[in-house]
Design a protein around this motif. Structure first.
Motif, PDB file in Angstrom:
ATOM      1  N   ASN A   1      12.581   4.496  -2.331  1.00 44.43           N
ATOM      2  CA  ASN A   1      12.909   5.189  -1.082  1.00 44.43           C
ATOM      3  C   ASN A   1      11.974   4.775   0.057  1.00 44.43           C
ATOM      4  O   ASN A   1      12.424   4.464   1.164  1.00 44.43           O
ATOM      5  CB  ASN A   1      12.819   6.707  -1.281  1.00 44.43           C
ATOM      6  CG  ASN A   1      13.933   7.250  -2.161  1.00 44.43           C
ATOM      7  OD1 ASN A   1      14.939   6.596  -2.378  1.00 44.43           O
ATOM      8  ND2 ASN A   1      13.740   8.447  -2.671  1.00 44.43           N
ATOM      9  N   VAL A   2      10.672   4.785  -0.201  1.00 46.94           N
ATOM     10  CA  VAL A   2       9.682   4.474   0.843  1.00 46.94           C
ATOM     11  C   VAL A   2       9.777   3.002   1.259  1.00 46.94           C
ATOM     12  O   VAL A   2       9.707   2.677   2.451  1.00 46.94           O
ATOM     13  CB  VAL A   2       8.260   4.809   0.356  1.00 46.94           C
ATOM     14  CG1 VAL A   2       7.208   4.265   1.315  1.00 46.94           C
ATOM     15  CG2 VAL A   2       8.105   6.324   0.206  1.00 46.94           C
TER      16      VAL A   2
ATOM     17  N   THR B   1       0.833  -1.209   0.000  1.00 42.99           N
ATOM     18  CA  THR B   1       0.000   0.000   0.000  1.00 42.99           C
ATOM     19  C   THR B   1       0.863   1.253   0.000  1.00 42.99           C
ATOM     20  O   THR B   1       0.643   2.186  -0.793  1.00 42.99           O
ATOM     21  CB  THR B   1      -0.931   0.020   1.227  1.00 42.99           C
ATOM     22  OG1 THR B   1      -1.752  -1.142   1.210  1.00 42.99           O
ATOM     23  CG2 THR B   1      -1.809   1.264   1.216  1.00 42.99           C
ATOM     24  N   ALA B   2       1.847   1.298   0.878  1.00 44.42           N
ATOM     25  CA  ALA B   2       2.736   2.455   0.962  1.00 44.42           C
ATOM     26  C   ALA B   2       3.592   2.579  -0.297  1.00 44.42           C
ATOM     27  O   ALA B   2       3.823   3.686  -0.808  1.00 44.42           O
ATOM     28  CB  ALA B   2       3.624   2.355   2.192  1.00 44.42           C
ATOM     29  N   SER B   3       4.080   1.451  -0.823  1.00 46.80           N
ATOM     30  CA  SER B   3       4.931   1.478  -2.017  1.00 46.80           C
ATOM     31  C   SER B   3       4.164   1.995  -3.231  1.00 46.80           C
ATOM     32  O   SER B   3       4.683   2.818  -4.005  1.00 46.80           O
ATOM     33  CB  SER B   3       5.478   0.071  -2.305  1.00 46.80           C
ATOM     34  OG  SER B   3       6.285  -0.389  -1.240  1.00 46.80           O
ATOM     35  N   ILE B   4       2.933   1.528  -3.394  1.00 45.01           N
ATOM     36  CA  ILE B   4       2.124   1.975  -4.530  1.00 45.01           C
ATOM     37  C   ILE B   4       1.778   3.453  -4.391  1.00 45.01           C
ATOM     38  O   ILE B   4       1.821   4.217  -5.365  1.00 45.01           O
ATOM     39  CB  ILE B   4       0.848   1.122  -4.651  1.00 45.01           C
ATOM     40  CG1 ILE B   4       1.208  -0.316  -5.028  1.00 45.01           C
ATOM     41  CG2 ILE B   4      -0.108   1.710  -5.694  1.00 45.01           C
ATOM     42  CD1 ILE B   4       0.047  -1.287  -4.997  1.00 45.01           C
TER      43      ILE B   4
ATOM     44  N   PRO C   1       2.414   9.473   6.565  1.00 49.43           N
ATOM     45  CA  PRO C   1       1.332   8.932   7.409  1.00 49.43           C
ATOM     46  C   PRO C   1       0.931   7.507   7.021  1.00 49.43           C
ATOM     47  O   PRO C   1       0.645   6.682   7.889  1.00 49.43           O
ATOM     48  CB  PRO C   1       0.174   9.912   7.165  1.00 49.43           C
ATOM     49  CG  PRO C   1       0.830  11.182   6.738  1.00 49.43           C
ATOM     50  CD  PRO C   1       2.020  10.747   5.934  1.00 49.43           C
ATOM     51  N   ILE C   2       0.930   7.225   5.712  1.00 51.64           N
ATOM     52  CA  ILE C   2       0.598   5.870   5.253  1.00 51.64           C
ATOM     53  C   ILE C   2       1.687   4.893   5.691  1.00 51.64           C
ATOM     54  O   ILE C   2       1.395   3.779   6.145  1.00 51.64           O
ATOM     55  CB  ILE C   2       0.429   5.844   3.720  1.00 51.64           C
ATOM     56  CG1 ILE C   2      -0.711   6.774   3.290  1.00 51.64           C
ATOM     57  CG2 ILE C   2       0.172   4.423   3.222  1.00 51.64           C
ATOM     58  CD1 ILE C   2      -0.883   6.879   1.787  1.00 51.64           C
ATOM     59  N   SER C   3       2.947   5.320   5.563  1.00 46.87           N
ATOM     60  CA  SER C   3       4.067   4.460   5.978  1.00 46.87           C
ATOM     61  C   SER C   3       3.992   4.141   7.465  1.00 46.87           C
ATOM     62  O   SER C   3       4.245   3.005   7.891  1.00 46.87           O
ATOM     63  CB  SER C   3       5.404   5.150   5.658  1.00 46.87           C
ATOM     64  OG  SER C   3       5.559   5.349   4.275  1.00 46.87           O
TER      65      SER C   3
END
Length: 429
Positions: free
Chosen positions: A398-399, A262-265, A278-280
């Protein structure tokens, strides 16, 4: 009159500038050279802000880290971020050396004669390390000695951080005053960078027109190779470095990649690491089971210092520019690229257009100085034109890296909730 221009999406404007520049170059042929002054304005504007950006952002970045956070967990996070950045730029250089993007463009014949700077001379690895320490930091700044300037700014930032957390009120006030001074300078530079970015579509249009006017349609091929090499390096780094690192720390990499998708997308789509923070954090808490004491420090720190995706971009693009101007980077220059990228990653992640600004810093460090009308400037403009396409992969890498380091550190500190990693128990709940 021009409100429509400034209100429209910058990414769309840059892509339009790239396309129109290529069309104009193919249509005008050698006569496209008359547009070069518009490109020279962009080049000079970018050069104008390089050293002030390095000084202000890196001092603020280093000064923002609390001395107390440089303990066991802080040292682990910083070490892992720096280590993965080193691997990232090395992987970028590996794929760049294999695919040789830019080879055959022969841009050297279209601009000023390339003259390698002192940094480009063959030096030993030991000499490179010794020369990082400046004899005179002010001379290093004024002469554009990038590595020495970065080193001095990191040391200065750490010293300011120590002053800011002193129990002596006088010393603390002095540290705060210095920090706010450089923070104010950084904010000024962010504003100027945004102004320069508004001109980028026009500058890209002119510089791309000059390249395609001289090279014709064959200029498309090398740009495609850059994209392929960069995304291959992204995939390799995520699977091997992050996946292998997680396995070393006892974390299932397959389960990890599923949990962080989810965070990567979101990072890939939005192209902003700080925007998806915030998602991470939500993913680290709910999906990975990382204790808040870990992710509340490691993820914001990663958004500041972790630039693995950008590091890969630096490696591939530096080689592209070297091949494009007929001056392939030597081994010592490639070592310098690795060192500069690792050091420059501290603080530059939050800069608008960080990848392009950082690329100019890296090029300066190896003697590929970007000057108006030079072949280096033309090759740089070609990269700028596809920067948005590469930026999606950069941000995603990066994330993903921020979360991988966070998860590894948490598991090593026994701060990882194992229940989040047990599908059967999670299903019952």
């Amino acid at each position: 009159m021009f409100s429509w221009y400034f209100k429209s999406n910058l990414l769309v404007r840059i892509i339009i500038g790239l396309v129109l520049g290529a069309i104009a170059g193919l249509f005008l042929g050698p006569d496209a050279k008359m547009l070069s002054p518009l490109g020279d304005i962009l080049v000079r504007s970018l050069k104008m802000i390089v050293m002030p950006v390095i000084v202000s952002t890196i001092i603020v970045g280093a000064g923002s880290v609390k001395p107390s956070q440089l303990g066991k967990v802080g040292a682990k996070c910083m070490s892992f971020y720096m280590l993965t950045t080193g691997f990232a730029v090395a992987i970028g250089l590996f794929f760049g050396n294999i695919l040789q993007p830019g080879n055959g463009l022969e841009l050297a014949s279209e601009g000023a004669t390339f003259k390698p700077a002192a940094a480009a001379k063959a030096t030993s690895f030991l000499d490179i390390l010794i020369n990082i320490i400046p004899k005179n930091p002010f001379a290093a700044i004024t002469t554009g000695d990038v590595l020495s300037t970065i080193f001095f700014c990191i040391i200065t930032g750490i010293a300011i951080s120590v002053l800011r957390h002193s129990e002596d009120a006088r010393i603390k006030n002095a540290g705060d005053s210095l920090f706010y001074l450089f923070e104010g300078l950084a904010e000024v530079m962010y504003l100027i960078i945004n102004w320069v970015l508004q001109y980028v579509p026009i500058g890209v249009f002119a510089l791309i027109a000059v390249v395609f006017g001289a090279q014709g349609s064959k200029a498309f091929g090398p740009l495609g190779v850059v994209v392929i090499a960069t995304y291959l390096a992204f995939a390799c780094h995520i699977l091997i470095v992050y996946g292998g690192g997680l396995m070393l720390f006892g974390v299932n990499p397959i389960a990890f990649f599923k949990k962080v998708k989810t965070a990567s997308i979101a990072a890939f789509v939005t192209r902003t690491s700080s925007g998806v923070l915030p998602i991470s954090m939500e993913v680290a808490d709910k999906e990975l089971g990382v204790d808040k004491s870990i992710y509340s420090f490691s993820l914001p720190l990663g958004a500041t210092v972790n630039m693995d995706g950008t590091a890969i971009y630096q490696g591939v693009c530096a080689l592209f520019i070297g091949y494009a101007i007929g001056e392939p980077l030597t081994f010592s220059q490639q070592i310098t690229v690795i060192g500069t990228t690792i050091l420059a990653s501290l603080g530059t992640a939050g800069i608008p257009g960080a990848g392009a600004i950082m690329l100019m810093i890296v090029l300066n460090s190896v003697g590929l100085e970007i000057t108006a009308g030079s072949p280096t400037a033309l090759a740089y403009a070609m990269i700028f034109g596809i920067d948005a396409l590469l930026d999606m992969g950069r941000t995603c890498t990066n994330v993903t890296g921020d979360l991988a380091v966070t998860c590894a550190v948490a598991n090593s500190e026994n701060e990882l909730n194992k229940e989040c990693w047990e599908p059967a128990e999670a299903t019952q709940r």
